[in-house]
Enzyme design. Structure first.
Site, PDB file in Angstrom:
ATOM      1  N   GLY A  27       0.710  -1.355   0.013  1.00  0.00           N
ATOM      2  CA  GLY A  27       0.130  -0.090  -0.093  1.00  0.00           C
ATOM      3  C   GLY A  27       0.853   1.222  -0.080  1.00  0.00           C
ATOM      4  CD  GLU A 192     -12.983  18.212   4.531  1.00  0.00           C
ATOM      5  OE1 GLU A 192     -12.178  19.152   4.845  1.00  0.00           O
ATOM      6  OE2 GLU A 192     -12.781  17.060   4.013  1.00  0.00           O
ATOM      7  CG  ASP A 321      -7.830   4.547   7.617  1.00  0.00           C
ATOM      8  OD1 ASP A 321      -7.315   5.129   8.194  1.00  0.00           O
ATOM      9  OD2 ASP A 321      -8.361   5.078   6.497  1.00  0.00           O
ATOM     10  CB  ALA A 338      -3.505  11.825   6.828  1.00  0.00           C
ATOM     11  CD  GLN A 339      -0.399  14.068  11.487  1.00  0.00           C
ATOM     12  OE1 GLN A 339       0.543  13.778  11.962  1.00  0.00           O
ATOM     13  NE2 GLN A 339       0.031  15.027  10.278  1.00  0.00           N
TER      14      GLN A 339
END
Lengths: 456, 456
Positions: A27, A192, A321, A338-339
């Protein structure tokens, strides 16, 4: 291949055994890249396997779905990202199974149904997750989710096509349903999307249409919990809801979608006619996690220890994830952002690098450092939780913009995204209003009254 | 629609009869847009029908196919292009037939197989043309052509995937075939594709791959005639060939492809092993031209008179690539380039505008004004025929760049294209190196020797 040549005598290029340990990273997202980079000085062969040739900057994916950015603005070829890291090799392939017993990854082979093994000394599983429909897989067709570039382009086409259909639709009720957009899920992606769609309908499109007022488009955000952005502070949630409502988004809390039909969405007995439903609720790890013979959680995620390794397999790690990890400091689960992926990726990379150098002291336990949370809600508006503070409005948007430009991979993408944002801010124009796939274009045209008695 | 509502009582939006003549323009390319714009002050309803929602700047399509630009850089929503022209309405639909008798265009309807009529007072046919395989339609799958954005993205994926395959291919012969790209057709599209692919393989990619030297990629341009760019002057053709050869392109003249197999290309008995073949030879008008009951030429193009109208139907015109028109000054056929489409479009627009105003004097005959021809052959190199002069090298490239930026539709696209070109010129990086469609990714992996005896 043509099927005529024999596979005998084929040798692997640059993947020959050379005495160096082989680290396979599955990945090329935030987590995978972070792990690979951490190994740049390691005396190891690092092989990054991904089924896409690009690293995707997922935080801006909703802007592709709402026609602000184009695909290439938020994607970089993984090869280019890693071109300077001489010990890294990129292999474009789809992994079908992980064989912990034999210590190899199974990759999709040349011939249908045949898999080819890639042995590893170390394995880092960083596949990420995709969206899940809580057992209602039949909803997938009607309510696409947003995880890949293809998803984003699909959502963009549906969103834009709805206005095209409304423009020529003669029946009021049908036109209403055509211009109703339901977004299921009030997390960052849902909020968003809702904000950006509302703004697109209100600011970018009105002048382009003659038959419909695109500002009448109805955008409904359905959230199961009692507030939007549940991972943010309650104050920021309230702020986000106010911003969305000011943009005209209908925020519905404590509602659970019970069915999605072609005509609309059911919440219990309450029916909302809507031709366009988008899915931003729930994630699920890919099915490959179930091929390992270990127990995974309900979402298919791999439980890992403090070192992010799988119990009993100290050389196999899961990050981002796809992992169910816990912060050693707070005892809370590492969030799927993301962090979280970047930090677990670095943690694992460091452990592997150290042990390849021969240092096999105790592994440190992973501690998540929360740098804050950001969500943009339409151009010029955002909310943020930073250092315990709730920030909203223009300041938050400025921070949001800077952080996202900074974290974007690749100089070219940074420039391109800044240019697109500037153009949108100045001209209210969205650059990427393309409906893909001609074949799917099927506009419902009303019967036209003859016009032939008039004119020349 | 869901199929449950009745179509009775549906009224057309903004398309009601209002006493004004209706001009229907089929196709939003260069020709169609030029005709629509010429009618901006006319007391008429102008309806532009296209099956795509965007105007495509075809001259730069090859740059999407070779990953320099992304789709949105060269496409603009037709609605946005025409947003200020109040008498113009855009309808997104696919036309299936033209009924000259009843004076109506048949559009694809709501229900499968059912068509809906759109009556017209004036019709301008501006569909453009697509590529043709001279009766070998089975070649289409193996040798994609370049006419739409989808085509470009398909070619880009195949081009990039070839290097991915070569990177892991163990067999020398297979790798050679994987890295051989054959382009059939030496007109502008073929030459521009060849030049751009050669440059990409030589300048942008080498550092990204570990197992193959991308500079060894073989790019073969097969041209049926005795020179490339046959519509240019012989001097310019020779110049173009020199530039291509210097880039490493193998130019083969006077050769006709006789068969295209999955393994390669046949020119008579001469076989070139190549896994990637691209088609840039021959065009064909779409099949709709054969629904009109008039005689069309072998390529399906509509023969028109000096006024670009169809014989016996003074209110039906054909322009651009779909028409077989003749220049009244030189007696030569109008070339199938953007300039030809724009000029015939304007010519027809003016005739219609004048006659709607009631002036029915003799129609002027169309005269083609040749502004010159340009072709870019890799970044920094181009050839041009301008005012009878043959220009090559950097100067020609500068002219080429300026002209293309000027003619690009939309301010946003101009900025974006300039940014992408600058980045490529400075960093030799191509921005849009995305392989689309995960599903198609199937890399042939060689058997890997075990690596497990080594390392940790």
């Amino acid at each position: 291949m043509t099927g005529t040549e024999s596979t005998a005598g084929r040798t692997s290029i640059r993947l020959q055994p050379n005495g160096r340990p082989r680290v396979v990273v599955l990945g090329g997202g935030f987590g995978g890249l972070a792990a690979v980079r951490e190994l740049r000085k390691s005396n190891a062969d690092v092989i990054l396997v991904d089924r896409c040739n690009h690293h995707l900057f997922q935080p801006l994916l909703y802007q592709v779905a709402t026609a602000t950015l184009d695909a290439s603005d938020i994607a970089s070829p993984i090869r280019t990202v890693l071109r300077r890291q001489q010990n890294a090799v990129v292999v474009l392939s789809k992994a079908t199974a992980i064989d912990l017993e034999r210590q190899q990854l199974m990759l999709e082979g040349v011939h249908e149904g045949q898999a080819e093994p890639m042995p590893f000394d170390w394995l880092v599983i960083a596949t990420g997750a995709h969206h899940a429909y809580f057992g209602h897989d039949d909803w997938a067709k009607r309510a696409p989710g947003l995880k890949t570039l293809e998803d984003a382009i699909d959502i963009r086409s549906r969103f834009l096509l709805a206005f095209e259909n409304a423009e020529v639709e003669g029946d009021d009720k049908c036109r209403r349903a055509e211009l109703t957009f339901v977004i299921v899920g009030g997390g960052p992606t849902g909020c968003e999307l809702a904000g950006s769609m509302a703004q697109c309908a209100r600011c970018s499109m009105p002048r382009d249409f003659r038959g419909v007022d695109t500002r009448t488009a109805r955008i409904v955000l359905i959230q199961g919990g009692d507030r939007v952005l549940p991972t943010f502070s309650p104050k920021t949630s309230a702020r986000a809801q106010r911003i969305l409502e000011r943009l005209g988004v209908e925020v519905r809390l404590n509602q659970h979608v019970t069915d999605i039909k072609e005509e609309g969405v059911f919440v219990g007995d309450d029916f909302t006619p809507a031709r366009n439903v988008f899915w931003a609720a729930g994630v699920q790890a890919p099915s490959i996690t179930r091929t390992m013979g270990i127990e995974v959680d309900r979402a298919g995620r791999i439980p890992v220890g403090g070192d992010c390794a799988i119990a009993g397999h100290p050389n196999v790690f899961a990050i981002g994830d796809v992992a169910s990890a816990t912060c050693a400091k707070t005892g809370r689960p590492v969030p799927g952002v993301a962090q979280g992926a970047i930090q677990t990726g670095r943690h694992v990379g460091r452990i592997i690098a150290k042990e390849i150098r021969g240092k096999t002291s105790d592994r440190p336990a992973f501690k998540y450092f929360d740098k804050g949370s950001l969500a943009s809600l339409g151009s010029g508006r955002a909310v943020a939780d930073i250092w315990g503070l709730s920030v909203g409005g223009r300041l938050a948007w400025l921070i949001w913009g800077l952080v996202h430009i900074m974290f974007l991979v690749g100089f070219r993408n940074r420039i391109s995204v800044m240019v697109q944002w500037s153009i949108q801010a100045i001209f209210h124009q969205r650059g990427a209003r393309l409906i893909a796939g001609e074949e799917e274009v099927r506009v419902k045209l009303p019967e036209l009254p003859s016009n032939r008695d008039h004119g020349s």
